[in-house]
Design a protein around this motif. Structure first.
Motif, mmCIF file in Angstrom:
data_model
loop_
_atom_site.group_PDB
_atom_site.id
_atom_site.type_symbol
_atom_site.label_atom_id
_atom_site.label_comp_id
_atom_site.label_asym_id
_atom_site.label_seq_id
_atom_site.Cartn_x
_atom_site.Cartn_y
_atom_site.Cartn_z
ATOM 1 N N GLU A 1 0.827 -1.207 0.000
ATOM 2 C CA GLU A 1 0.000 0.000 0.000
ATOM 3 C C GLU A 1 0.861 1.256 0.000
ATOM 4 O O GLU A 1 0.522 2.259 -0.630
ATOM 5 C CB GLU A 1 -0.932 0.008 1.213
ATOM 6 N N GLU A 2 1.998 1.204 0.690
ATOM 7 C CA GLU A 2 2.906 2.352 0.711
ATOM 8 C C GLU A 2 3.477 2.616 -0.686
ATOM 9 O O GLU A 2 3.549 3.762 -1.125
ATOM 10 C CB GLU A 2 4.034 2.106 1.709
ATOM 11 N N ALA A 3 3.885 1.566 -1.360
ATOM 12 C CA ALA A 3 4.404 1.720 -2.715
ATOM 13 C C ALA A 3 3.323 2.247 -3.649
ATOM 14 O O ALA A 3 3.577 3.123 -4.492
ATOM 15 C CB ALA A 3 4.946 0.386 -3.228
ATOM 16 N N LYS A 4 2.121 1.748 -3.502
ATOM 17 C CA LYS A 4 1.011 2.202 -4.338
ATOM 18 C C LYS A 4 0.708 3.673 -4.086
ATOM 19 O O LYS A 4 0.419 4.428 -5.025
ATOM 20 C CB LYS A 4 -0.229 1.363 -4.081
ATOM 21 N N ALA A 5 0.773 4.094 -2.822
ATOM 22 C CA ALA A 5 0.481 5.488 -2.496
ATOM 23 C C ALA A 5 1.459 6.435 -3.172
ATOM 24 O O ALA A 5 1.073 7.507 -3.661
ATOM 25 C CB ALA A 5 0.519 5.685 -0.981
ATOM 26 N N VAL A 6 2.728 6.038 -3.228
ATOM 27 C CA VAL A 6 3.721 6.870 -3.912
ATOM 28 C C VAL A 6 3.400 6.941 -5.399
ATOM 29 O O VAL A 6 3.437 8.007 -6.012
ATOM 30 C CB VAL A 6 5.143 6.322 -3.685
ATOM 31 N N GLY A 7 3.073 5.795 -5.985
ATOM 32 C CA GLY A 7 2.704 5.788 -7.399
ATOM 33 C C GLY A 7 1.484 6.643 -7.668
ATOM 34 O O GLY A 7 1.440 7.394 -8.651
ATOM 35 N N ASP A 8 0.496 6.562 -6.795
ATOM 36 C CA ASP A 8 -0.718 7.370 -6.965
ATOM 37 C C ASP A 8 -0.392 8.858 -6.906
ATOM 38 O O ASP A 8 -0.969 9.663 -7.648
ATOM 39 C CB ASP A 8 -1.738 7.027 -5.881
ATOM 40 N N TYR A 9 0.523 9.225 -6.000
ATOM 41 C CA TYR A 9 0.899 10.639 -5.902
ATOM 42 C C TYR A 9 1.535 11.123 -7.203
ATOM 43 O O TYR A 9 1.169 12.176 -7.734
ATOM 44 C CB TYR A 9 1.864 10.858 -4.738
ATOM 45 N N PHE A 10 2.462 10.345 -7.739
ATOM 46 C CA PHE A 10 3.119 10.765 -8.980
ATOM 47 C C PHE A 10 2.131 10.780 -10.149
ATOM 48 O O PHE A 10 2.230 11.630 -11.041
ATOM 49 C CB PHE A 10 4.302 9.848 -9.287
ATOM 50 N N ARG A 11 1.175 9.857 -10.146
ATOM 51 C CA ARG A 11 0.165 9.861 -11.210
ATOM 52 C C ARG A 11 -0.733 11.085 -11.135
ATOM 53 O O ARG A 11 -1.334 11.488 -12.133
ATOM 54 C CB ARG A 11 -0.705 8.604 -11.117
ATOM 55 N N SER A 12 -0.817 11.697 -9.963
ATOM 56 C CA SER A 12 -1.691 12.867 -9.783
ATOM 57 C C SER A 12 -1.094 14.154 -10.363
ATOM 58 O O SER A 12 -1.811 15.148 -10.479
ATOM 59 C CB SER A 12 -1.986 13.076 -8.292
ATOM 60 N N TRP A 13 0.173 14.128 -10.724
ATOM 61 C CA TRP A 13 0.782 15.337 -11.283
ATOM 62 C C TRP A 13 0.092 15.696 -12.597
ATOM 63 O O TRP A 13 -0.157 14.830 -13.440
ATOM 64 C CB TRP A 13 2.265 15.120 -11.547
ATOM 65 N N ALA A 14 -0.197 16.973 -12.779
ATOM 66 C CA ALA A 14 -0.926 17.445 -13.963
ATOM 67 C C ALA A 14 0.020 17.674 -15.131
ATOM 68 O O ALA A 14 0.127 18.772 -15.669
ATOM 69 C CB ALA A 14 -1.681 18.726 -13.619
ATOM 70 N N VAL A 15 0.708 16.632 -15.535
ATOM 71 C CA VAL A 15 1.660 16.751 -16.636
ATOM 72 C C VAL A 15 0.949 16.559 -17.972
ATOM 73 O O VAL A 15 -0.040 15.840 -18.063
ATOM 74 C CB VAL A 15 2.811 15.729 -16.486
ATOM 75 N N PRO A 16 1.457 17.225 -19.028
ATOM 76 C CA PRO A 16 2.636 18.095 -18.984
ATOM 77 C C PRO A 16 2.313 19.475 -18.412
ATOM 78 O O PRO A 16 1.211 19.991 -18.610
ATOM 79 C CB PRO A 16 3.038 18.195 -20.445
ATOM 80 N N TYR A 17 3.287 20.065 -17.719
ATOM 81 C CA TYR A 17 3.156 21.432 -17.243
ATOM 82 C C TYR A 17 3.593 22.381 -18.358
ATOM 83 O O TYR A 17 4.620 22.159 -18.999
ATOM 84 C CB TYR A 17 4.022 21.661 -16.008
ATOM 85 N N ALA A 18 2.821 23.411 -18.570
ATOM 86 C CA ALA A 18 3.143 24.344 -19.645
ATOM 87 C C ALA A 18 4.435 25.102 -19.356
ATOM 88 O O ALA A 18 5.209 25.398 -20.269
ATOM 89 C CB ALA A 18 1.994 25.335 -19.852
ATOM 90 N N THR A 19 4.671 25.431 -18.076
ATOM 91 C CA THR A 19 5.889 26.146 -17.671
ATOM 92 C C THR A 19 6.389 25.578 -16.352
ATOM 93 O O THR A 19 5.642 24.926 -15.615
ATOM 94 C CB THR A 19 5.626 27.654 -17.473
ATOM 95 N N ARG A 20 7.632 25.864 -16.051
ATOM 96 C CA ARG A 20 8.171 25.443 -14.759
ATOM 97 C C ARG A 20 7.453 26.170 -13.618
ATOM 98 O O ARG A 20 7.274 25.613 -12.526
ATOM 99 C CB ARG A 20 9.673 25.720 -14.683
ATOM 100 N N GLU A 21 7.065 27.402 -13.868
ATOM 101 C CA GLU A 21 6.382 28.184 -12.838
ATOM 102 C C GLU A 21 5.068 27.503 -12.430
ATOM 103 O O GLU A 21 4.727 27.425 -11.248
ATOM 104 C CB GLU A 21 6.120 29.609 -13.323
ATOM 105 N N LEU A 22 4.332 27.002 -13.422
ATOM 106 C CA LEU A 22 3.089 26.298 -13.121
ATOM 107 C C LEU A 22 3.367 25.006 -12.346
ATOM 108 O O LEU A 22 2.615 24.630 -11.450
ATOM 109 C CB LEU A 22 2.330 25.988 -14.409
ATOM 110 N N ALA A 23 4.463 24.341 -12.695
ATOM 111 C CA ALA A 23 4.830 23.123 -11.982
ATOM 112 C C ALA A 23 5.151 23.437 -10.529
ATOM 113 O O ALA A 23 4.692 22.736 -9.612
ATOM 114 C CB ALA A 23 6.030 22.467 -12.659
#
Length: 208
Positions: free
Chosen positions: A76-98
């Motif tokens: 579950e801990e490994a899955k939680a990390v994966g879920d967090y990274f999947r939540s990133w709104a990529v691609p980011y238009a700019t570094r500032e937005l990221a």
């Protein structure tokens, strides 16, 4: 070195086992003709370095482990990390937005600064699915390997890191040739938010 699945190494490796990560470090030591190397690692990188020292004691002179444990964890801990990274709104238009989306911690700023620019925006230099698979291997306890390490080892923990007082104590006690340093006012990513104290304890141990 950028571990497989990270940075500028192979982004989606076929093998994400702990054995594969160990083999990569051994390959680098051999390819660079280092003979005996001092290994320094943080978190999963520390876990990898520990396993290298266990499997190939003749290649490791000294070992420095920042925020490391051998007790494993849960899927579950490994899955939680994966879920967090999947939540990133990529691609980011700019570094500032990221930066705005990821937050202002030292770790988040490092992630933002390291984003890879492509034609349609900015992406992380890792794949969420690969990270989840890789962490699943880290969740397997490896006390026998840790207890077999003979190299002089410095274990460094952060005051506000991810391990409990009991976990820290157990890990150090079960090592063979271990000294411990704790970094005050530092997080799990102490190499970023407590850089100068971290470099100080690292340098004094390696030089010694």
């Amino acid at each position: 070195m950028d571990q497989r699945g990270h940075g500028r190494s192979t982004r989606v490796p076929a093998d994400t086992s702990r054995r594969a990560f160990v083999a990569d470090v051994v390959h680098v030591i051999d390819a660079a003709d280092l003979g005996v190397a001092d290994l320094v690692g943080h978190s999963m990188g520390a876990h990898t370095a520990m396993l290298v020292a266990a499997a190939h004691p003749g290649l490791v002179g000294r070992l420095v482990l920042l925020e490391c444990d051998a007790g494993g964890g849960t899927t579950e801990e490994a899955k939680a990390v994966g879920d967090y990274f999947r939540s990133w709104a990529v691609p980011y238009a700019t570094r500032e937005l990221a930066h705005r989306d990821l937050g202002d911690s030292a770790l988040c700023r490092a992630w933002g600064a390291d984003l890879e620019e492509r034609a349609d925006g900015f992406y992380p230099r890792f794949d969420a699915e690969v990270m989840a698979r890789t962490l699943s291997g880290v969740m397997v306890p490896c006390w026998a390997e840790w207890e077999s390490v003979t190299a002089p080892t410095l274990v460094v923990y952060a005051e506000h890191g991810m391990f409990t007082v009991e976990q820290k104590g157990r890990f150090v006690e079960r090592g063979r040739n271990v000294s411990r340093v704790d970094l005050a006012d530092a997080s799990h990513d102490a190499h970023l938010d407590a850089f100068d104290p971290w470099i100080d304890v690292l340098t004094r141990f390696i030089v010694r």
